[in-house]
Every structure is written in structure tokens, then in C-alpha cells.
Design a protein around this motif. Structure first.
Motif, PDB file in Angstrom:
ATOM      1  N   ASP A  25     -17.053  41.845  -0.926  1.00 25.22           N
ATOM      2  CA  ASP A  25     -15.591  41.918  -0.839  1.00 25.22           C
ATOM      3  C   ASP A  25     -15.148  43.281  -0.318  1.00 25.22           C
ATOM      4  OD1 ASP A  25     -15.306  39.362  -1.797  1.00 25.22           O
ATOM      5  OD2 ASP A  25     -14.993  39.985  -3.886  1.00 25.22           O
ATOM      6  N   ARG A  26     -14.064  43.286   0.447  1.00 22.11           N
ATOM      7  CA  ARG A  26     -13.609  44.521   1.080  1.00 22.11           C
ATOM      8  C   ARG A  26     -13.077  45.549   0.094  1.00 22.11           C
ATOM      9  NH1 ARG A  26     -10.526  42.630   6.669  1.00 22.11           N
ATOM     10  NH2 ARG A  26     -12.348  41.636   7.642  1.00 22.11           N
ATOM     11  N   ASP A  27     -12.685  45.114  -1.112  1.00 20.80           N
ATOM     12  CA  ASP A  27     -12.156  46.084  -2.070  1.00 20.80           C
ATOM     13  C   ASP A  27     -13.264  46.776  -2.861  1.00 20.80           C
ATOM     14  OD1 ASP A  27     -12.936  43.878  -3.512  1.00 20.80           O
ATOM     15  OD2 ASP A  27     -11.178  43.841  -4.821  1.00 20.80           O
TER      16      ASP A  27
END
Length: 298
Positions: A152-154
Motif C-alpha cells: 500500500d502507498r501509505d
């Protein structure tokens, strides 16, 4: 919260995860009878049954499952807070919980962990290997290791391995009576070894790319497995074509034991990344990241 409740909640989490008083007691350094008594006392104080017991097994009730989901991240956060006290002593210590999949466990962790643990005797590491994607926060993990495209990008992500390719291979004996496929559509006439993803229950698609075209092929064949070693053994025995990582088959392709096909359709993709939800990592995780961090060689 009364004195002793935190210890009992941690003990409940150990029993619920192990589904055994004996195994949980060994982990906690208690006797099974003392642990069972503590669990009954906890249930009485809370006024709800947390564990379903039989003569042969123990498992969390629905209420127990709900409590466990709340406890895991809280206990993990508490463990991280305690391990951060190592900063005051200058010696990294504490427990690290990792989630990963088989390839990363075999190629990223296995070569590094034994020496790492010898170098850091005050650090313990728990590794859970499964092919499904796991929420590291909800699962009470400090970090995970997965393919870069699935992170995930976060998340904060650190490369721990090189770019990879997944190749289509078969033995010379297999191809002795079958034509070499030149485009993915030719695979329709071949016996392909399938891999089932346990997390989602579906079959792993074979992904190809060429001249800007992306293709997801759903292979057919006599064999479906959920173990990569069994799939690889079937391919090497000539039972069918396999969709295998280049790291695992490079030597066999080089010496002719396996034949690679559809080379132009198999591009590279991001390799393994260690990821975690915050830049505030524990000292123990920080030194493990430093040990695993991958840098391209010149």
C-alpha cells in the motif's frame, strides 16, 4: 483496569492464538492449570465467556475473537514501547513480528536471520509465512515483506531484494512431443501447473506484457496446488509448464535442464520490499531493516 488484568489479557491472547493451554503455558512460563485458572478468573471479572473448552481443544468464542482483534494491535504497540527503552541502554532489544510469503522467507530472510540473531541476542523474531496479503496493523505485526507492487502507498517501504521476473519453463522431455509456445495464446494447448492462492481462493494468473499489451492468462492443466515447492517439483519432473521466479530456475535454464519460453513476454517487476506503517520504528526493527536493505551492485 485492575492490577493483573493486563497480564491476564496478554495470557488470553496467547491461548487464543495457540488454541492450546499447554502451548500457551510453555510460551508464558506458566503451568497449564495456573493458566486455565487465570482465564476462568478473567472471564468471571469480565462477565463473558472468552474461550470454548473441550477435553481436546480450546478456541476463542465470538466474544473472544472480537477481544483478540482489539488486543493484538494494542499488545504489539505496548511491546514496541517497551523495546524502545533500549534506546536508553544503547542496545537494541525486544520482539519483532513479521508477515511474509514463501519466496521472501526463503531468499530474503533465511540467508540473513541466523547471523542477525547471533549478533543481537536480545532480539527475538517471529515470522508468519502465508501467501495472502495481511493488514500489518490489525494483525499486530511490526512489518511485512511482500512484492513491491502489492504494498500500500501509505506504507514506508524499503527495498530488500532486486527486481524479479516470472518465467514460463518446462523440461526438454515435456517439449519433446509438444511445440514451443511463441505467444501466450499458445499455452491453451499445454498442460500448465496451477497455483491456488489460499487467501482469496482463486488461481494465480500468468501475467504477460509485450509492446504495451498486458495479458492475464488463466492456465489450464491437470494439477492445482497451493505449495510452490510441489508445483516446482511437478514442473521439474516433466508433468507440465510452470510459472516460476527467475531466481529459482536460472541455473537450470543455463545448463539445459529447463527450457524457457515466451521470454519477450516476461518483463521484470519490483522485487521484495519490507514495509511498515510508521517512520517511528523500534530499535530492533531498525537494525533488522539495515541488515536486510538491498542495494544494486555495480
Amino acid at each position: 483496569m485492575k492490577r493483573g488484568d493486563l497480564d491476564d489479557l496478554a495470557a488470553f491472547a496467547a491461548v487464543a492464538r495457540a488454541r492450546s493451554f499447554t502451548r500457551a503455558a510453555a510460551e508464558l512460563g506458566l503451568s497449564p492449570s495456573a493458566l486455565s485458572h487465570a482465564m476462568r478468573s478473567l472471564e468471571e471479572r469480565l462477565g463473558v465467556r472468552l474461550l470454548a473448552r473441550t477435553t481436546r481443544s480450546v478456541a476463542p468464542t465470538a466474544a473472544g475473537e472480537r477481544l483478540l482483534r482489539s488486543l493484538d494491535p494494542a499488545l504489539a504497540e505496548l511491546a514496541r514501547g517497551l523495546s524502545e527503552l533500549a534506546d536508553w541502554r544503547g542496545v537494541p532489544s525486544g520482539a519483532i513480528r513479521l508477515t511474509t510469503f514463501g519466496y521472501a522467507a526463503r531468499t530474503i530472510l533465511a540467508p540473513v536471520l541466523p547471523r542477525f540473531l547471533r549478533d543481537h541476542p536480545e532480539i527475538s523474531v517471529e515470522v508468519i509465512v502465508e501467501d495472502r496479503l495481511v493488514d500489518v496493523v490489525a494483525g499486530g505485526f511490526d512489518a511485512g515483506i511482500r512484492l513491491g507492487e502489492t504494498v500500500d502507498r501509505d506504507m514506508v517501504a524499503v527495498a530488500v531484494g532486486p527486481a524479479l521476473r516470472t518465467l514460463v519453463v518446462g523440461t526438454p522431455d515435456y517439449f519433446a512431443t509438444r511445440p514451443l509456445p511463441t505467444v501466450p495464446a499458445d499455452l491453451e494447448g499445454h498442460n500448465c501447473i496451477n497455483y491456488r492462492l489460499l487467501g482469496g481462493g482463486g488461481l494465480l494468473p500468468w501475467e504477460f506484457e509485450h509492446d504495451g499489451r498486458d495479458i492475464k492468462f488463466r492456465p489450464r492443466g491437470q494439477l492445482i496446488v497451493n505449495d510452490e515447492q510441489l508445483a516446482a517439483a511437478a514442473v521439474r519432473a516433466g508433468a507440465g509448464l510452470g510459472y516460476m521466479l527467475d531466481h529459482d530456475v536460472a541455473a537450470e535454464i543455463a545448463d539445459g535442464r529447463l527450457i524457457q519460453v515466451l521470454d519477450a513476454w516476461c518483463p521484470s517487476f519490483p522485487g521484495c520490499y519490507l514495509y511498515y506503517p510508521s517512520r517511528q520504528v523500534t530499535p530492533a526493527l531498525r537494525v533488522l531493516i539495515d541488515r536486510l536493505r538491498w542495494a544494486p551492485t555495480a
